[in-house]
Enzyme design. Structure first.
Site, short mmCIF file in Angstrom:
data_model
loop_
_atom_site.label_atom_id
_atom_site.label_comp_id
_atom_site.label_asym_id
_atom_site.label_seq_id
_atom_site.Cartn_x
_atom_site.Cartn_y
_atom_site.Cartn_z
CB SER A 188 -2.96 4.87 -4.35
OG SER A 188 -2.88 5.44 -5.91
CE LYS A 218 10.71 -11.56 4.50
NZ LYS A 218 12.02 -11.52 3.86
CE1 TYR A 258 -5.19 4.47 -8.53
CE2 TYR A 258 -6.56 3.95 -10.40
CZ TYR A 258 -6.44 4.20 -9.01
OH TYR A 258 -7.28 3.55 -7.96
CD GLN A 275 11.32 -14.55 -3.16
OE1 GLN A 275 11.20 -14.00 -4.38
NE2 GLN A 275 12.18 -13.54 -2.53
CD GLU A 276 10.28 -13.37 1.33
OE1 GLU A 276 10.46 -14.12 2.29
OE2 GLU A 276 11.18 -13.27 0.53
CG HIS A 294 -11.06 15.82 -2.59
ND1 HIS A 294 -11.19 17.03 -3.15
CD2 HIS A 294 -9.99 15.84 -1.70
CE1 HIS A 294 -10.51 18.03 -2.67
NE2 HIS A 294 -9.54 17.39 -1.79
#
Length: 441
Positions: A188, A218, A258, A275-276, A294
């Site tokens: 990102s 997962k 962002y 959940q998983e 940068h």
């Protein structure tokens, strides 16, 4: 290559001379003193092969023509030999390059039980490349995925070709199918100019990209560390900011793509965890600086250092009383690796609890760099947080981590890096100008 160009110029000049000689020869052969066509036994009439012996001019032209033709043939043969020789030299150079082993930093050996395959999204960026260095030196296999929007291949080029390293040019917004044990999701843009440049893309990276990373984790049962940010706290009303603080964020402001993207990324992580049953770790990263930043990322550290090195005015947005906490990149990398190795699943602040005002920070940079730069205040940025300081109680308690590199030490290393980058940029600019000045028609 210069000798070849000279030969080509010689051949062109000789060709022009030959054309002139042929033209003069034809003019002479069509003069009134010329003889008629010669009859041959077969009854056919052909032009005389040689000019009349009575004309010294034609004889000399014929001799010059034959000499020039012979010279051209020799030049062409020499040119061909030169080309073949250059081709053989190029093959030998390529062969030597491929057979010469590259020198890599020393890497610890790990057997197959302890060695992990680790995916780092955004691994060619500022923080990601330093994380790559640490994990490679520890002996793990590292796979870097980057779309090079803000990342640079130069940041990881010293590992290219190493048997434990792989670089994949890929945008994590699109699904990825590989086998790994751990994932550090750093992909990102993180500086305001970069994430504001394409806000929709920033949101996609932090939502769809995170979904793809969690879906991969997962499928292969990998542990995931999500690189979140102190921006989830927005412009905080609680100081310092603990992980239990929910934040104060403008959902439609210029930073929202962002801020809210990272908040959704955290939400997705814990949804997959519940959940998983995906193992997730969340690091809320505060202001970080160091080599490989940068140069034009628009952050406080890079802006101030570059302006000071160029003897320009150091621009402070606002009244300079807003605060930030700066940690050196090696401290952050240590914290991320410690968090991944821990069993703690709640968000953890990773930052420096030593607070500085922007005005004070500008003075420190000015003193360290030296030069005639002056500090000048400018219009404040919209939604710019006024106070930012992490509460790192969790990091100390569960990770036994806290920053170690003093501010001045880290800044000296960063200033040295930027000074070298500026010198390198100037050298390339000078070389480019010389080339195009000499090759412009």
């Amino acid at each position: 290559m210069t000798a070849t160009k000279k030969r080509l110029k010689i051949v062109a000049a000789i060709s022009l001379v030959l054309l002139l000689l042929v033209y003069l020869y034809r003019m002479a052969s069509h003069s009134p003193s010329g003889k008629p066509p010669v009859s041959v036994p077969g009854g056919e009439e052909v032009q005389a092969k040689f000019p009349p012996t009575e004309s010294p001019l034609q004889r000399s032209l014929q001799m010059a023509y034959e000499e020039q033709s012979s010279l051209i043939r020799e030049q062409k043969a020499e040119l061909q030999r030169t080309r073949e020789h250059l081709a053989r030299l190029e093959e030998q150079i390529h062969s030597l390059q491929s057979s010469t082993p590259r020198k890599y930093p020393k890497v610890k050996y790990l057997n197959y039980k302890n060695r992990k395959r680790i995916l780092i999204t955004g691994g060619a960026g500022f923080v990601g490349s330093h994380l790559v260095d640490d994990l490679m030196v520890q002996g793990h296999e590292v796979i870097v995925v980057d779309n090079f929007f803000t990342g640079r291949k130069r940041n990881v080029e010293h590992w290219l070709g190493h048997e434990n390293f792989e670089l994949i040019h890929h945008d994590i917004v699109n699904p990825l199918f590989i086998e790994i044990d751990e994932i550090y999701h750093l992909a990102s843009p993180a500086s305001p100019p970069h994430y504001m440049y394409n806000p929709v893309k920033t949101i996609k990276t932090n939502t769809m990209g995170t979904i793809n990373v969690l879906g991969l984790a997962k499928r292969v049962m990998a542990k995931v560390l999500i690189a979140s940010t102190s921006e989830v706290y927005g412009d905080p009303t609680v100081h310092p900011q603990p992980e239990t603080y929910w934040g104060h964020v403008n959902p439609i402001g210029p930073r929202a793509c962002y801020d809210e993207g990272k908040r959704v990324s955290e939400t997705l992580s814990y949804a997959y965890s519940k959940q998983e049953k995906v193992q997730v770790r969340v690091a809320r990263i505060f202001n970080t600086y160091g080599p490989r930043m940068h140069m034009n990322d628009g952050r406080v550290v890079s802006n101030f250092i570059l302006q000071a090195l160029r003897n320009e005015t150091i621009t402070v947005y606002g009244n300079g009383k807003q605060t930030r906490s700066f940690q050196y990149v090696s401290d952050l990398v240590d914290g991320m690796i410690a968090l991944m190795a821990s069993n703690y699943t709640q968000p953890v602040n990773l930052g420096n609890p030593v607070e500085q005002t922007i005005g004070e920070f500008a003075e420190i940079i000015k003193q360290l760099v030296g030069g005639p730069s002056v500090i000048k205040q400018s219009k404040a940025m919209e939604d710019d947080p006024q106070r930012r300081k992490p509460d790192i109680t969790r990091a100390r308690q569960f990770l036994h981590w806290e920053p170690k590199v003093p501010l001045e030490t880290g800044l000296q290393r960063t200033i040295s890096y930027f000074r070298n980058e500026l010198a390198r940029s100037d050298r390339f600019q000078e070389s480019s100008n010389k080339y195009f000045d000499t090759h412009t028609p």
